[in-house]
Design an enzyme around this catalytic site. Structure first.
Site, PDB file in Angstrom:
ATOM      1  N   TRP A  84       0.828  -1.226   0.000  1.00  0.00           N
ATOM      2  CA  TRP A  84       0.000   0.000   0.000  1.00  0.00           C
ATOM      3  C   TRP A  84       0.850   1.257   0.000  1.00  0.00           C
ATOM      4  O   TRP A  84       0.429   2.293  -0.504  1.00  0.00           O
ATOM      5  CB  TRP A  84      -1.110  -0.030   1.049  1.00  0.00           C
ATOM      6  CG  TRP A  84      -0.823   0.177   2.507  1.00  0.00           C
ATOM      7  CD1 TRP A  84       0.287  -0.181   3.205  1.00  0.00           C
ATOM      8  CD2 TRP A  84      -1.718   0.798   3.457  1.00  0.00           C
ATOM      9  NE1 TRP A  84       0.146   0.149   4.525  1.00  0.00           N
ATOM     10  CE2 TRP A  84      -1.072   0.748   4.714  1.00  0.00           C
ATOM     11  CE3 TRP A  84      -2.981   1.368   3.384  1.00  0.00           C
ATOM     12  CZ2 TRP A  84      -1.667   1.258   5.877  1.00  0.00           C
ATOM     13  CZ3 TRP A  84      -3.568   1.864   4.547  1.00  0.00           C
ATOM     14  CH2 TRP A  84      -2.915   1.812   5.769  1.00  0.00           C
ATOM     15  N   ASP A  85       2.073   1.162   0.513  1.00  0.00           N
ATOM     16  CA  ASP A  85       2.981   2.308   0.384  1.00  0.00           C
ATOM     17  C   ASP A  85       3.142   2.681  -1.088  1.00  0.00           C
ATOM     18  O   ASP A  85       3.086   3.863  -1.457  1.00  0.00           O
ATOM     19  CB  ASP A  85       4.369   1.982   0.952  1.00  0.00           C
ATOM     20  CG  ASP A  85       4.351   1.722   2.446  1.00  0.00           C
ATOM     21  OD1 ASP A  85       3.750   0.714   2.848  1.00  0.00           O
ATOM     22  OD2 ASP A  85       4.928   2.529   3.198  1.00  0.00           O
ATOM     23  N   TYR A 100      16.427  -5.247   7.682  1.00  0.00           N
ATOM     24  CA  TYR A 100      15.024  -5.461   8.062  1.00  0.00           C
ATOM     25  C   TYR A 100      14.779  -6.899   8.485  1.00  0.00           C
ATOM     26  O   TYR A 100      15.283  -7.838   7.871  1.00  0.00           O
ATOM     27  CB  TYR A 100      14.100  -5.127   6.881  1.00  0.00           C
ATOM     28  CG  TYR A 100      12.624  -5.244   7.224  1.00  0.00           C
ATOM     29  CD1 TYR A 100      11.964  -4.207   7.866  1.00  0.00           C
ATOM     30  CD2 TYR A 100      11.902  -6.405   6.913  1.00  0.00           C
ATOM     31  CE1 TYR A 100      10.613  -4.311   8.187  1.00  0.00           C
ATOM     32  CE2 TYR A 100      10.548  -6.512   7.236  1.00  0.00           C
ATOM     33  CZ  TYR A 100       9.911  -5.462   7.871  1.00  0.00           C
ATOM     34  OH  TYR A 100       8.584  -5.569   8.192  1.00  0.00           O
ATOM     35  N   GLN A 131      -1.845  -6.556   2.013  1.00  0.00           N
ATOM     36  CA  GLN A 131      -2.077  -5.266   2.679  1.00  0.00           C
ATOM     37  C   GLN A 131      -3.329  -4.614   2.102  1.00  0.00           C
ATOM     38  O   GLN A 131      -3.860  -5.092   1.096  1.00  0.00           O
ATOM     39  CB  GLN A 131      -0.860  -4.345   2.479  1.00  0.00           C
ATOM     40  CG  GLN A 131       0.111  -4.404   3.634  1.00  0.00           C
ATOM     41  CD  GLN A 131       1.155  -3.314   3.601  1.00  0.00           C
ATOM     42  OE1 GLN A 131       1.573  -2.878   2.537  1.00  0.00           O
ATOM     43  NE2 GLN A 131       1.602  -2.882   4.769  1.00  0.00           N
ATOM     44  N   ASP A 160      -0.317  -1.950  12.285  1.00  0.00           N
ATOM     45  CA  ASP A 160       0.311  -3.150  12.852  1.00  0.00           C
ATOM     46  C   ASP A 160       0.086  -3.459  14.329  1.00  0.00           C
ATOM     47  O   ASP A 160      -0.250  -4.566  14.675  1.00  0.00           O
ATOM     48  CB  ASP A 160       1.823  -3.064  12.639  1.00  0.00           C
ATOM     49  CG  ASP A 160       2.187  -3.028  11.174  1.00  0.00           C
ATOM     50  OD1 ASP A 160       1.285  -2.966  10.322  1.00  0.00           O
ATOM     51  OD2 ASP A 160       3.387  -3.059  10.881  1.00  0.00           O
ATOM     52  N   GLU A 178       7.339   9.540   9.838  1.00  0.00           N
ATOM     53  CA  GLU A 178       6.406   8.434   9.608  1.00  0.00           C
ATOM     54  C   GLU A 178       5.091   8.682  10.360  1.00  0.00           C
ATOM     55  O   GLU A 178       4.023   8.390   9.846  1.00  0.00           O
ATOM     56  CB  GLU A 178       7.080   7.137  10.081  1.00  0.00           C
ATOM     57  CG  GLU A 178       6.370   5.856   9.733  1.00  0.00           C
ATOM     58  CD  GLU A 178       7.135   4.633  10.246  1.00  0.00           C
ATOM     59  OE1 GLU A 178       8.171   4.804  10.941  1.00  0.00           O
ATOM     60  OE2 GLU A 178       6.696   3.499   9.966  1.00  0.00           O
TER      61      GLU A 178
HETATM   62  C1  2M8 Z   1       4.729  -0.767   8.857  1.00  0.00           C
HETATM   63  O1  2M8 Z   1       4.702  -2.175   8.809  1.00  0.00           O
HETATM   64  C2  2M8 Z   1       5.871  -3.013   8.658  1.00  0.00           C
HETATM   65  C3  2M8 Z   1       5.393  -4.414   8.394  1.00  0.00           C
HETATM   66  O2  2M8 Z   1       4.628  -4.424   7.220  1.00  0.00           O
HETATM   67  C4  2M8 Z   1       6.806  -3.014   9.836  1.00  0.00           C
HETATM   68  O3  2M8 Z   1       6.552  -2.342  10.845  1.00  0.00           O
HETATM   69  O4  2M8 Z   1       7.832  -3.695   9.757  1.00  0.00           O
HETATM   70  C5  2M8 Z   1       3.261  -0.304   8.800  1.00  0.00           C
HETATM   71  O5  2M8 Z   1       3.150   1.058   9.146  1.00  0.00           O
HETATM   72  C6  2M8 Z   1       2.675  -0.575   7.421  1.00  0.00           C
HETATM   73  O6  2M8 Z   1       1.391  -0.031   7.316  1.00  0.00           O
HETATM   74  C7  2M8 Z   1       3.572   0.004   6.326  1.00  0.00           C
HETATM   75  O7  2M8 Z   1       3.087  -0.376   5.070  1.00  0.00           O
HETATM   76  C8  2M8 Z   1       5.035  -0.463   6.484  1.00  0.00           C
HETATM   77  C9  2M8 Z   1       5.985   0.237   5.520  1.00  0.00           C
HETATM   78  O8  2M8 Z   1       5.811   1.634   5.579  1.00  0.00           O
HETATM   79  O9  2M8 Z   1       5.496  -0.203   7.798  1.00  0.00           O
END
Ligand code: 2M8
Length: 436
Positions: A38-39, A84, A110, A172, A404
């Protein structure tokens, strides 16, 4: 009036996060080094305003990770990175027989934003022939993705799809999930977090929360990401109002785009059937009279999860409530989230003892949710409130930077920007808000 300096800074953030060789944009250097579903949708909206080619490449790169059954994963691992966790080795998408053969991905998804993103691209980009041609080449992939949802994620055939992991929600570590975690007792896994080397641990989920997240994935992996098995066994099975509102808004966009393309009567007919059923059931099942807003439904334990979050108001963006019901929803939003001491819109009910103003999805303001709320409020004619959401969003970025998430409390005088900095969707959606 457009603030040129801010606009230039936003474009710089996006351009720096764009990976030229693979044609996609990371959400945030270090913290999120791959392509997120979705990003990428929100990012493409930002690019559409000044670099349509990048907008199209972003969408193509995302769709290149689509599975043979239409499933669109939440992360596409085009590249390697050791910044990551959990990465491709953990997710093991190849366990599913129809997973992408060329790209490693996750086996969770997502919020399905791509349908309405394609429509946004069509509206923003000047060269209508070119963008319509691009849409023609890609729209069936998005349709297949919706078909996958309605076929495999809607066991009651009621028009509402479930998510089986909190990472599928996008929100999340929302307190919404806390009661579900209480039904589980996962082992204490051994793993090395990477996110807390980039961001203050107090603004991120706890290690114990990661145990729950990993455990849900282990269950899915044990059954090779088989949808039917997951529906039968996952302790986390939720009908999320944000997720379903995105799907409904995307259905509507696909109908409009297929009408523009022509010769698509069968698909339009099916989309309309999905849509009517989905909107009716959404209003019946996900509205909570007592709270005066939409809530999540715990499909595993068959009950509404009675908490307010910013997701509770996103059905406005998809035109789901009647005008009368929208009045109730907006009143709830303003009474609970919109006091004079707060910026709009906190991600969780500020009156709840589960609210945390600094911690990720347990309270802070997110620009993508604000963008959805701004659009939704505006479409129902709540002009003043929608403008307040827009102005608050711009103000945060102008004052603190492209963070963020942000603190909703007005009396915060120190830096109110949290999480990752130079964050792509904050930049992309700011570009859209400034051009609005
Ligand atoms: C955040 O999620 C990821 C896992 O998908 C994480 O925390 O590792 C959330 O804010 C999610 O909505 C977003 O798409 C992602 C990347 O920005 O980060």
């Amino acid at each position: 009036m457009i603030n040129n300096n801010l606009l230039e800074r936003a474009m710089k953030v996006l351009n720096n996060n764009f990976k030229e060789d693979k044609g996609f944009t990371i959400p945030c250097e270090g913290l999120y080094p791959f392509q997120w579903n979705w990003d990428s949708g929100f990012i493409a909206i930002g690019f559409a305003h000044y670099d349509p080619n990048k907008a199209k490449r972003e969408i193509e790169a995302l769709l290149s990770g689509q599975w043979g059954n239409g499933f669109l994963p939440h992360i596409i691992f085009h590249n390697d990175s050791d910044t990551y966790f959990p990465g491709p080795e953990f997710h093991q998408s190849k366990l599913h027989p129809l997973a992408s053969k060329t790209l490693r991905t996750t086996g969770i998804t997502q919020p399905p934003v791509l349908g309405f993103v394609l429509k946004e691209l069509y509206d923003i980009i000047d060269d209508k022939d070119d963008i319509l041609n691009f849409i023609k080449q890609n729209i069936d992939k998005v349709y297949n993705n919706h078909e996958h949802f309605y076929t495999h994620r809607d066991p009651n055939k009621e028009g509402l799809v479930y998510i089986y992991h909190n990472w599928e929600s996008g929100t999340d570590n929302s307190p919404i999930w806390d009661d579900i975690w209480d039904t589980m007792n996962p082992p204490n896994y051994t793993f090395e977090r990477r996110d807390t080397t980039h961001v203050d641990a107090s603004q991120r989920p706890s290690n114990r929360e990661y145990d729950y997240y990993l455990h849900l994935l282990e269950i899915a992996k044990e059954h090779n990401y088989d949808d039917a098995k997951i529906a039968e066994l996952s302790p986390f099975l939720v009908q999320d109002p944000l997720f379903n509102a995105m799907l409904i808004k995307s259905n509507a966009a696909l109908i409009e785009l297929y009408e523009l393309i022509g010769n698509s009567e069968d698909k339009i007919k099916t989309l309309n059937l999905w849509q009517t059923k989905a909107i009716t059931r959404f209003n019946e099942k996900l509205f909570n009279e007592k709270l005066g807003a939409y809530v999540h439904y715990d499909l595993r334990n068959e009950k509404q999860i009675e908490f307010l979050s910013s997701s509770s108001f996103t059905p406005l963006y998809a035109g789901i409530p009647s005008k009368e019901r929208a009045d109730v929803v907006v009143k709830t939003m303003m009474d609970k989230f919109g006091g004079d001491d707060r910026y709009l819109c906190a991600s969780f009910d500020p009156d709840s003892d589960r609210f945390n103003p600094k911690k990720y999805w347990r309270g802070p303001i997110w620009i993508n949710l604000n963008w959805l709320l701004y659009r939704g409020l505006k479409s129902y004619g709540y002009t003043d409130i929608s403008n307040r959401v827009k102005e608050d969003s711009i103000r945060f970025i102008e004052k603190y930077g492209f963070f963020e998430y942000f603190d909703s409390r007005k009396d915060i005088i120190e830096n109110a920007g949290y999480g990752g900095n130079n964050f792509s969707w904050s930049a992309a959606l700011l570009i859209d808000l400034l051009n609005d």
